[in-house]
Design a protein around this motif. Structure first.
Motif, PDB file in Angstrom:
ATOM      1  N   ALA A 339       0.837  -1.195   0.000  1.00 48.67           N
ATOM      2  CA  ALA A 339       0.000   0.000   0.000  1.00 48.67           C
ATOM      3  C   ALA A 339       0.874   1.248   0.000  1.00 48.67           C
ATOM      4  CB  ALA A 339      -0.922   0.009   1.218  1.00 48.67           C
ATOM      5  N   ILE A 340       0.287   2.349  -0.434  1.00 51.52           N
ATOM      6  CA  ILE A 340       0.979   3.641  -0.427  1.00 51.52           C
ATOM      7  C   ILE A 340       0.273   4.538   0.590  1.00 51.52           C
ATOM      8  CG2 ILE A 340       1.606   5.683  -1.780  1.00 51.52           C
ATOM      9  CD1 ILE A 340       1.575   3.917  -4.273  1.00 51.52           C
ATOM     10  N   PRO A 341       0.952   4.933   1.657  1.00 50.00           N
ATOM     11  CA  PRO A 341       0.319   5.775   2.668  1.00 50.00           C
ATOM     12  C   PRO A 341      -0.207   7.084   2.083  1.00 50.00           C
ATOM     13  CG  PRO A 341       2.350   4.846   3.523  1.00 50.00           C
ATOM     14  CD  PRO A 341       2.315   4.531   2.048  1.00 50.00           C
ATOM     15  N   ALA A 342      -1.270   7.594   2.672  1.00 51.47           N
ATOM     16  CA  ALA A 342      -1.861   8.854   2.208  1.00 51.47           C
ATOM     17  C   ALA A 342      -0.885  10.013   2.336  1.00 51.47           C
ATOM     18  CB  ALA A 342      -3.136   9.145   2.997  1.00 51.47           C
ATOM     19  N   LYS A 343       0.003   9.939   3.329  1.00 51.48           N
ATOM     20  CA  LYS A 343       0.951  11.023   3.565  1.00 51.48           C
ATOM     21  C   LYS A 343       2.324  10.755   2.956  1.00 51.48           C
ATOM     22  CE  LYS A 343      -1.277  12.757   7.785  1.00 51.48           C
ATOM     23  NZ  LYS A 343      -1.729  14.019   7.173  1.00 51.48           N
ATOM     24  N   ALA A 344       2.417   9.754   2.094  1.00 48.76           N
ATOM     25  CA  ALA A 344       3.683   9.515   1.377  1.00 48.76           C
ATOM     26  C   ALA A 344       3.971  10.697   0.458  1.00 48.76           C
ATOM     27  CB  ALA A 344       3.583   8.219   0.576  1.00 48.76           C
ATOM     28  N   LYS A 345       5.228  11.080   0.354  1.00 43.31           N
ATOM     29  CA  LYS A 345       5.588  12.284  -0.402  1.00 43.31           C
ATOM     30  C   LYS A 345       5.797  12.033  -1.894  1.00 43.31           C
ATOM     31  CE  LYS A 345       7.781  14.861   3.372  1.00 43.31           C
ATOM     32  NZ  LYS A 345       9.031  15.505   3.827  1.00 43.31           N
ATOM     33  N   ASN A 346       6.078  10.796  -2.260  1.00 45.37           N
ATOM     34  CA  ASN A 346       6.458  10.521  -3.645  1.00 45.37           C
ATOM     35  C   ASN A 346       5.572   9.431  -4.237  1.00 45.37           C
ATOM     36  OD1 ASN A 346       9.000  12.188  -3.611  1.00 45.37           O
ATOM     37  ND2 ASN A 346       9.443  10.758  -1.959  1.00 45.37           N
ATOM     38  N   LYS A 347       4.309   9.721  -4.410  1.00 42.32           N
ATOM     39  CA  LYS A 347       3.356   8.682  -4.789  1.00 42.32           C
ATOM     40  C   LYS A 347       3.587   8.143  -6.199  1.00 42.32           C
ATOM     41  CE  LYS A 347      -0.148  10.152  -1.510  1.00 42.32           C
ATOM     42  NZ  LYS A 347      -1.543  10.602  -1.288  1.00 42.32           N
ATOM     43  N   GLU A 348       3.961   8.982  -7.122  1.00 42.78           N
ATOM     44  CA  GLU A 348       4.191   8.495  -8.479  1.00 42.78           C
ATOM     45  C   GLU A 348       5.386   7.554  -8.535  1.00 42.78           C
ATOM     46  OE1 GLU A 348       2.203   8.841 -11.055  1.00 42.78           O
ATOM     47  OE2 GLU A 348       0.843   9.988  -9.767  1.00 42.78           O
ATOM     48  N   ALA A 349       6.455   7.938  -7.856  1.00 44.25           N
ATOM     49  CA  ALA A 349       7.629   7.063  -7.809  1.00 44.25           C
ATOM     50  C   ALA A 349       7.321   5.799  -7.017  1.00 44.25           C
ATOM     51  CB  ALA A 349       8.814   7.808  -7.191  1.00 44.25           C
ATOM     52  N   SER A 350       6.533   5.951  -5.948  1.00 44.42           N
ATOM     53  CA  SER A 350       6.137   4.789  -5.148  1.00 44.42           C
ATOM     54  C   SER A 350       5.355   3.805  -5.996  1.00 44.42           C
ATOM     55  CB  SER A 350       5.293   5.228  -3.945  1.00 44.42           C
ATOM     56  OG  SER A 350       6.039   6.038  -3.067  1.00 44.42           O
ATOM     57  N   TRP A 351       4.459   4.322  -6.829  1.00 40.65           N
ATOM     58  CA  TRP A 351       3.657   3.454  -7.681  1.00 40.65           C
ATOM     59  C   TRP A 351       4.532   2.691  -8.671  1.00 40.65           C
ATOM     60  CZ3 TRP A 351      -0.175   0.527  -8.027  1.00 40.65           C
ATOM     61  CH2 TRP A 351      -0.692   0.109  -9.257  1.00 40.65           C
ATOM     62  N   LYS A 352       5.587   3.339  -9.169  1.00 36.79           N
ATOM     63  CA  LYS A 352       6.522   2.646 -10.056  1.00 36.79           C
ATOM     64  C   LYS A 352       7.137   1.435  -9.355  1.00 36.79           C
ATOM     65  CE  LYS A 352       8.200   6.137 -13.339  1.00 36.79           C
ATOM     66  NZ  LYS A 352       9.413   6.815 -13.842  1.00 36.79           N
ATOM     67  N   VAL A 353       7.499   1.627  -8.085  1.00 36.84           N
ATOM     68  CA  VAL A 353       8.102   0.536  -7.319  1.00 36.84           C
ATOM     69  C   VAL A 353       7.080  -0.567  -7.073  1.00 36.84           C
ATOM     70  CG1 VAL A 353       9.233  -0.103  -5.156  1.00 36.84           C
ATOM     71  CG2 VAL A 353       9.769   2.087  -6.234  1.00 36.84           C
ATOM     72  N   VAL A 354       5.847  -0.180  -6.711  1.00 42.11           N
ATOM     73  CA  VAL A 354       4.795  -1.171  -6.465  1.00 42.11           C
ATOM     74  C   VAL A 354       4.520  -1.988  -7.718  1.00 42.11           C
ATOM     75  CG1 VAL A 354       2.338  -1.471  -5.951  1.00 42.11           C
ATOM     76  CG2 VAL A 354       3.708   0.102  -4.586  1.00 42.11           C
ATOM     77  N   GLN A 355       4.475  -1.312  -8.874  1.00 41.99           N
ATOM     78  CA  GLN A 355       4.271  -2.016 -10.139  1.00 41.99           C
ATOM     79  C   GLN A 355       5.383  -3.046 -10.374  1.00 41.99           C
ATOM     80  OE1 GLN A 355       3.798   1.704 -12.581  1.00 41.99           O
ATOM     81  NE2 GLN A 355       2.307   0.447 -13.660  1.00 41.99           N
ATOM     82  N   ALA A 356       6.609  -2.624 -10.107  1.00 41.51           N
ATOM     83  CA  ALA A 356       7.749  -3.525 -10.323  1.00 41.51           C
ATOM     84  C   ALA A 356       7.706  -4.701  -9.354  1.00 41.51           C
ATOM     85  CB  ALA A 356       9.055  -2.754 -10.177  1.00 41.51           C
ATOM     86  N   LEU A 357       7.339  -4.429  -8.102  1.00 44.22           N
ATOM     87  CA  LEU A 357       7.213  -5.511  -7.123  1.00 44.22           C
ATOM     88  C   LEU A 357       6.159  -6.522  -7.554  1.00 44.22           C
ATOM     89  CD1 LEU A 357       7.361  -3.428  -3.822  1.00 44.22           C
ATOM     90  CD2 LEU A 357       8.962  -5.248  -4.444  1.00 44.22           C
ATOM     91  N   GLY A 358       5.174  -6.044  -8.306  1.00 43.86           N
ATOM     92  CA  GLY A 358       4.096  -6.910  -8.753  1.00 43.86           C
ATOM     93  C   GLY A 358       4.298  -7.499 -10.132  1.00 43.86           C
ATOM     94  N   GLY A 359       5.496  -7.396 -10.683  1.00 41.60           N
ATOM     95  CA  GLY A 359       5.769  -7.957 -12.000  1.00 41.60           C
ATOM     96  C   GLY A 359       5.695  -9.477 -12.006  1.00 41.60           C
ATOM     97  N   LYS A 360       5.552 -10.055 -13.173  1.00 41.75           N
ATOM     98  CA  LYS A 360       5.390 -11.508 -13.303  1.00 41.75           C
ATOM     99  C   LYS A 360       6.539 -12.282 -12.658  1.00 41.75           C
ATOM    100  CE  LYS A 360       5.014 -15.099 -16.882  1.00 41.75           C
ATOM    101  NZ  LYS A 360       4.952 -15.360 -18.345  1.00 41.75           N
ATOM    102  N   GLU A 361       7.769 -11.984 -13.055  1.00 41.00           N
ATOM    103  CA  GLU A 361       8.918 -12.702 -12.502  1.00 41.00           C
ATOM    104  C   GLU A 361       9.156 -12.350 -11.041  1.00 41.00           C
ATOM    105  OE1 GLU A 361       8.954 -11.190 -15.458  1.00 41.00           O
ATOM    106  OE2 GLU A 361       8.994 -12.993 -16.730  1.00 41.00           O
TER     107      GLU A 361
END
Length: 453
Positions: A339-361
């Protein structure tokens, strides 16, 4: 698991600051100009598999592909309950909120309702990979308001681990699959009769072990009866069912009436899991253990207690329903999310990391590293994932899976379940007394109007 209260918050502030790392949240950029993204999860100690996965597998590849982002592991070493309290406290302020946080799926409703989390609906609407995720696991990340607040990270199932060496000496089959609770008790009695020094059956009962007692013990029993904890349609809690009493009677039978469980010095201990799975079970000192698929991670080559030919030494049986009623077996499924906290400062960059963590491999590698089940259908088809010991059994259990109530009161109800279970296992209360106190306490927590009549 502990209730999040003011006095708890005051006590954990100093620990939180130390537990979340020494990096300051005041600046989101490192000295080399990269955007820093801190990932927080519960660290389980020296053999923490997430730490190893992030540092050895995920971060080197991600930072190579995304040179403008620096991923910083920022784990919290704490008990399960303290972890939830510390994370909740950290998310109340921009100065301490992590950029990405590991949320146990059963805490999502509570933290979402408290305003701690970012809704991710708009993000996943533009993410093609979201269609690859297992549909029923997506539902576990949706809160009562209908919004998506996390991306599933792992899933799991639970069953009965059994030791084939012990079973052979007891005259029990190596392909053992109990049909009823009585079959479990009968097998445990044979073990006790033939091998007095072996612990016949183990299941977590210590409230010190938090949610695992609620989910891996009580709810594995309850959902094998004709009753359930919570009606998702009426949104009412069932606190007076025969299933609750029958589940407690089974615990009482194992621990008190027939003395088929471990001694209380082991059972009522926060180290119950490591003692039973890493010490006694591999040494043929335990016959059966009710627990999760991830336990096999203890016995892999990189696990805490490597066991050669584990599939020849151990078996993993489905948990039967109480009297063999359809569908015949039951399991509880849950898992951790990102999850990305509501008070996280870098949500777009955080989402990039979350997407990568959720990759197939990446999904397959994490599941393998932690001994859990993947949440992506395509990851489950990768050869290295399908070759895991007991993966076929664990996956097959999911066809009869149940999930914890999607209600923000569940974390508090779970504490009452843990109190109830421990009181019966220790003999301090009869099943009837414990069930009566549970009903009274849950009614107070959720309100009379939310109790099934």
């Amino acid at each position: 698991m502990k209730k999040i209260a003011l006095f708890t918050s005051l006590l954990v502030v100093p620990l939180l600051i130390a537990g979340c790392g020494n990096e300051s949240k005041e600046s989101s950029a490192s000295k080399d100009g990269k955007t820093e993204i801190k990932i927080t999860w519960r660290n389980t100690g020296d053999h923490d598999k997430m730490q190893k996965f992030l540092e050895e597998e995920f971060i080197p590849k991600f930072e190579k592909d995304n040179p403008d982002i620096k991923v910083i592991p920022s784990s919290i070493t704490a008990s399960e309950g303290d972890y939830f309290s510390k994370v909740a406290l950290s998310m109340q302020s921009e100065s301490t909120a992590p950029d990405i946080v590991a949320e146990d799926s059963f805490m999502l409703n509570s933290d979402a309702n408290a305003g701690y989390l970012t809704a991710l609906d708009d993000y996943v609407a533009k993410w093609d990979d979201w269609s690859k995720y297992t549909e029923n696991l997506k539902a576990g990340s949706i809160a009562q308001d209908g919004k998506l607040y996390a991306i599933p990270g792992t899933s799991d199932s639970r069953g009965i681990w059994f030791n084939k060496n012990v079973f052979k000496k007891a005259g029990l089959p190596e392909d053992w699959q109990p049909k009823t609770w009585e079959d479990i008790v009968a097998a445990a009695e044979k073990v006790k009769e033939t091998q007095p020094k072996v612990i016949p059956f183990g299941m977590g009962v210590a409230k010190a072990n938090g949610e695992s007692v609620s989910m891996q013990t009580f709810e594995m029993l309850l959902y094998g009866t004709k009753d359930q904890l919570f009606d998702s349609e009426t949104r009412k809690w069932d606190v007076n069912s025969q299933g609750i009493l029958d589940s407690l009677n089974f615990i009482d039978e194992i621990y008190n009436q027939k003395k088929l469980g471990p001694s209380l010095s082991i059972a009522i201990n926060s180290n119950y899991g490591s003692v039973m799975f890493q010490e006694k079970f591999p040494k043929d000192e335990v016959a059966m253990l009710l627990d999760g698929f991830w336990s096999q991670g203890n016995w892999t080559e990189s696990g805490a207690t490597p066991v050669e030919n584990m599939t020849e030494r151990f078996g993993f049986a489905a948990m039967p329903t109480q009297n063999g009623d359809a569908p015949g077996t039951t399991t509880m499924s849950g898992g951790w999310t990102w999850a990305i906290p509501a008070k996280a400062k870098n949500k777009e960059a955080s989402w990039k990391v979350v997407q990568a963590l959720g990759g197939k491999e990446e999904q397959a590698k994490r599941a393998i590293a932690e001994g859990n089940l993947t949440v992506r259908d395509d990851s489950a088809e990768l050869p290295e994932y399908k070759d895991q010991p007991f993966i076929a059994e664990a996956t097959s259990f999911l066809k009869n899976a149940h999930f914890r109530p999607a209600d923000d009161k569940y974390p508090n109800v779970s504490v009452e379940i843990q109190n109830m279970v421990e009181s019966v296992a220790t003999g301090s209360k009869t099943p009837e007394q414990a069930a009566k106190d549970y009903a009274k306490n849950v009614t107070r927590i959720v309100g009379e109007e939310n109790i099934k009549k």
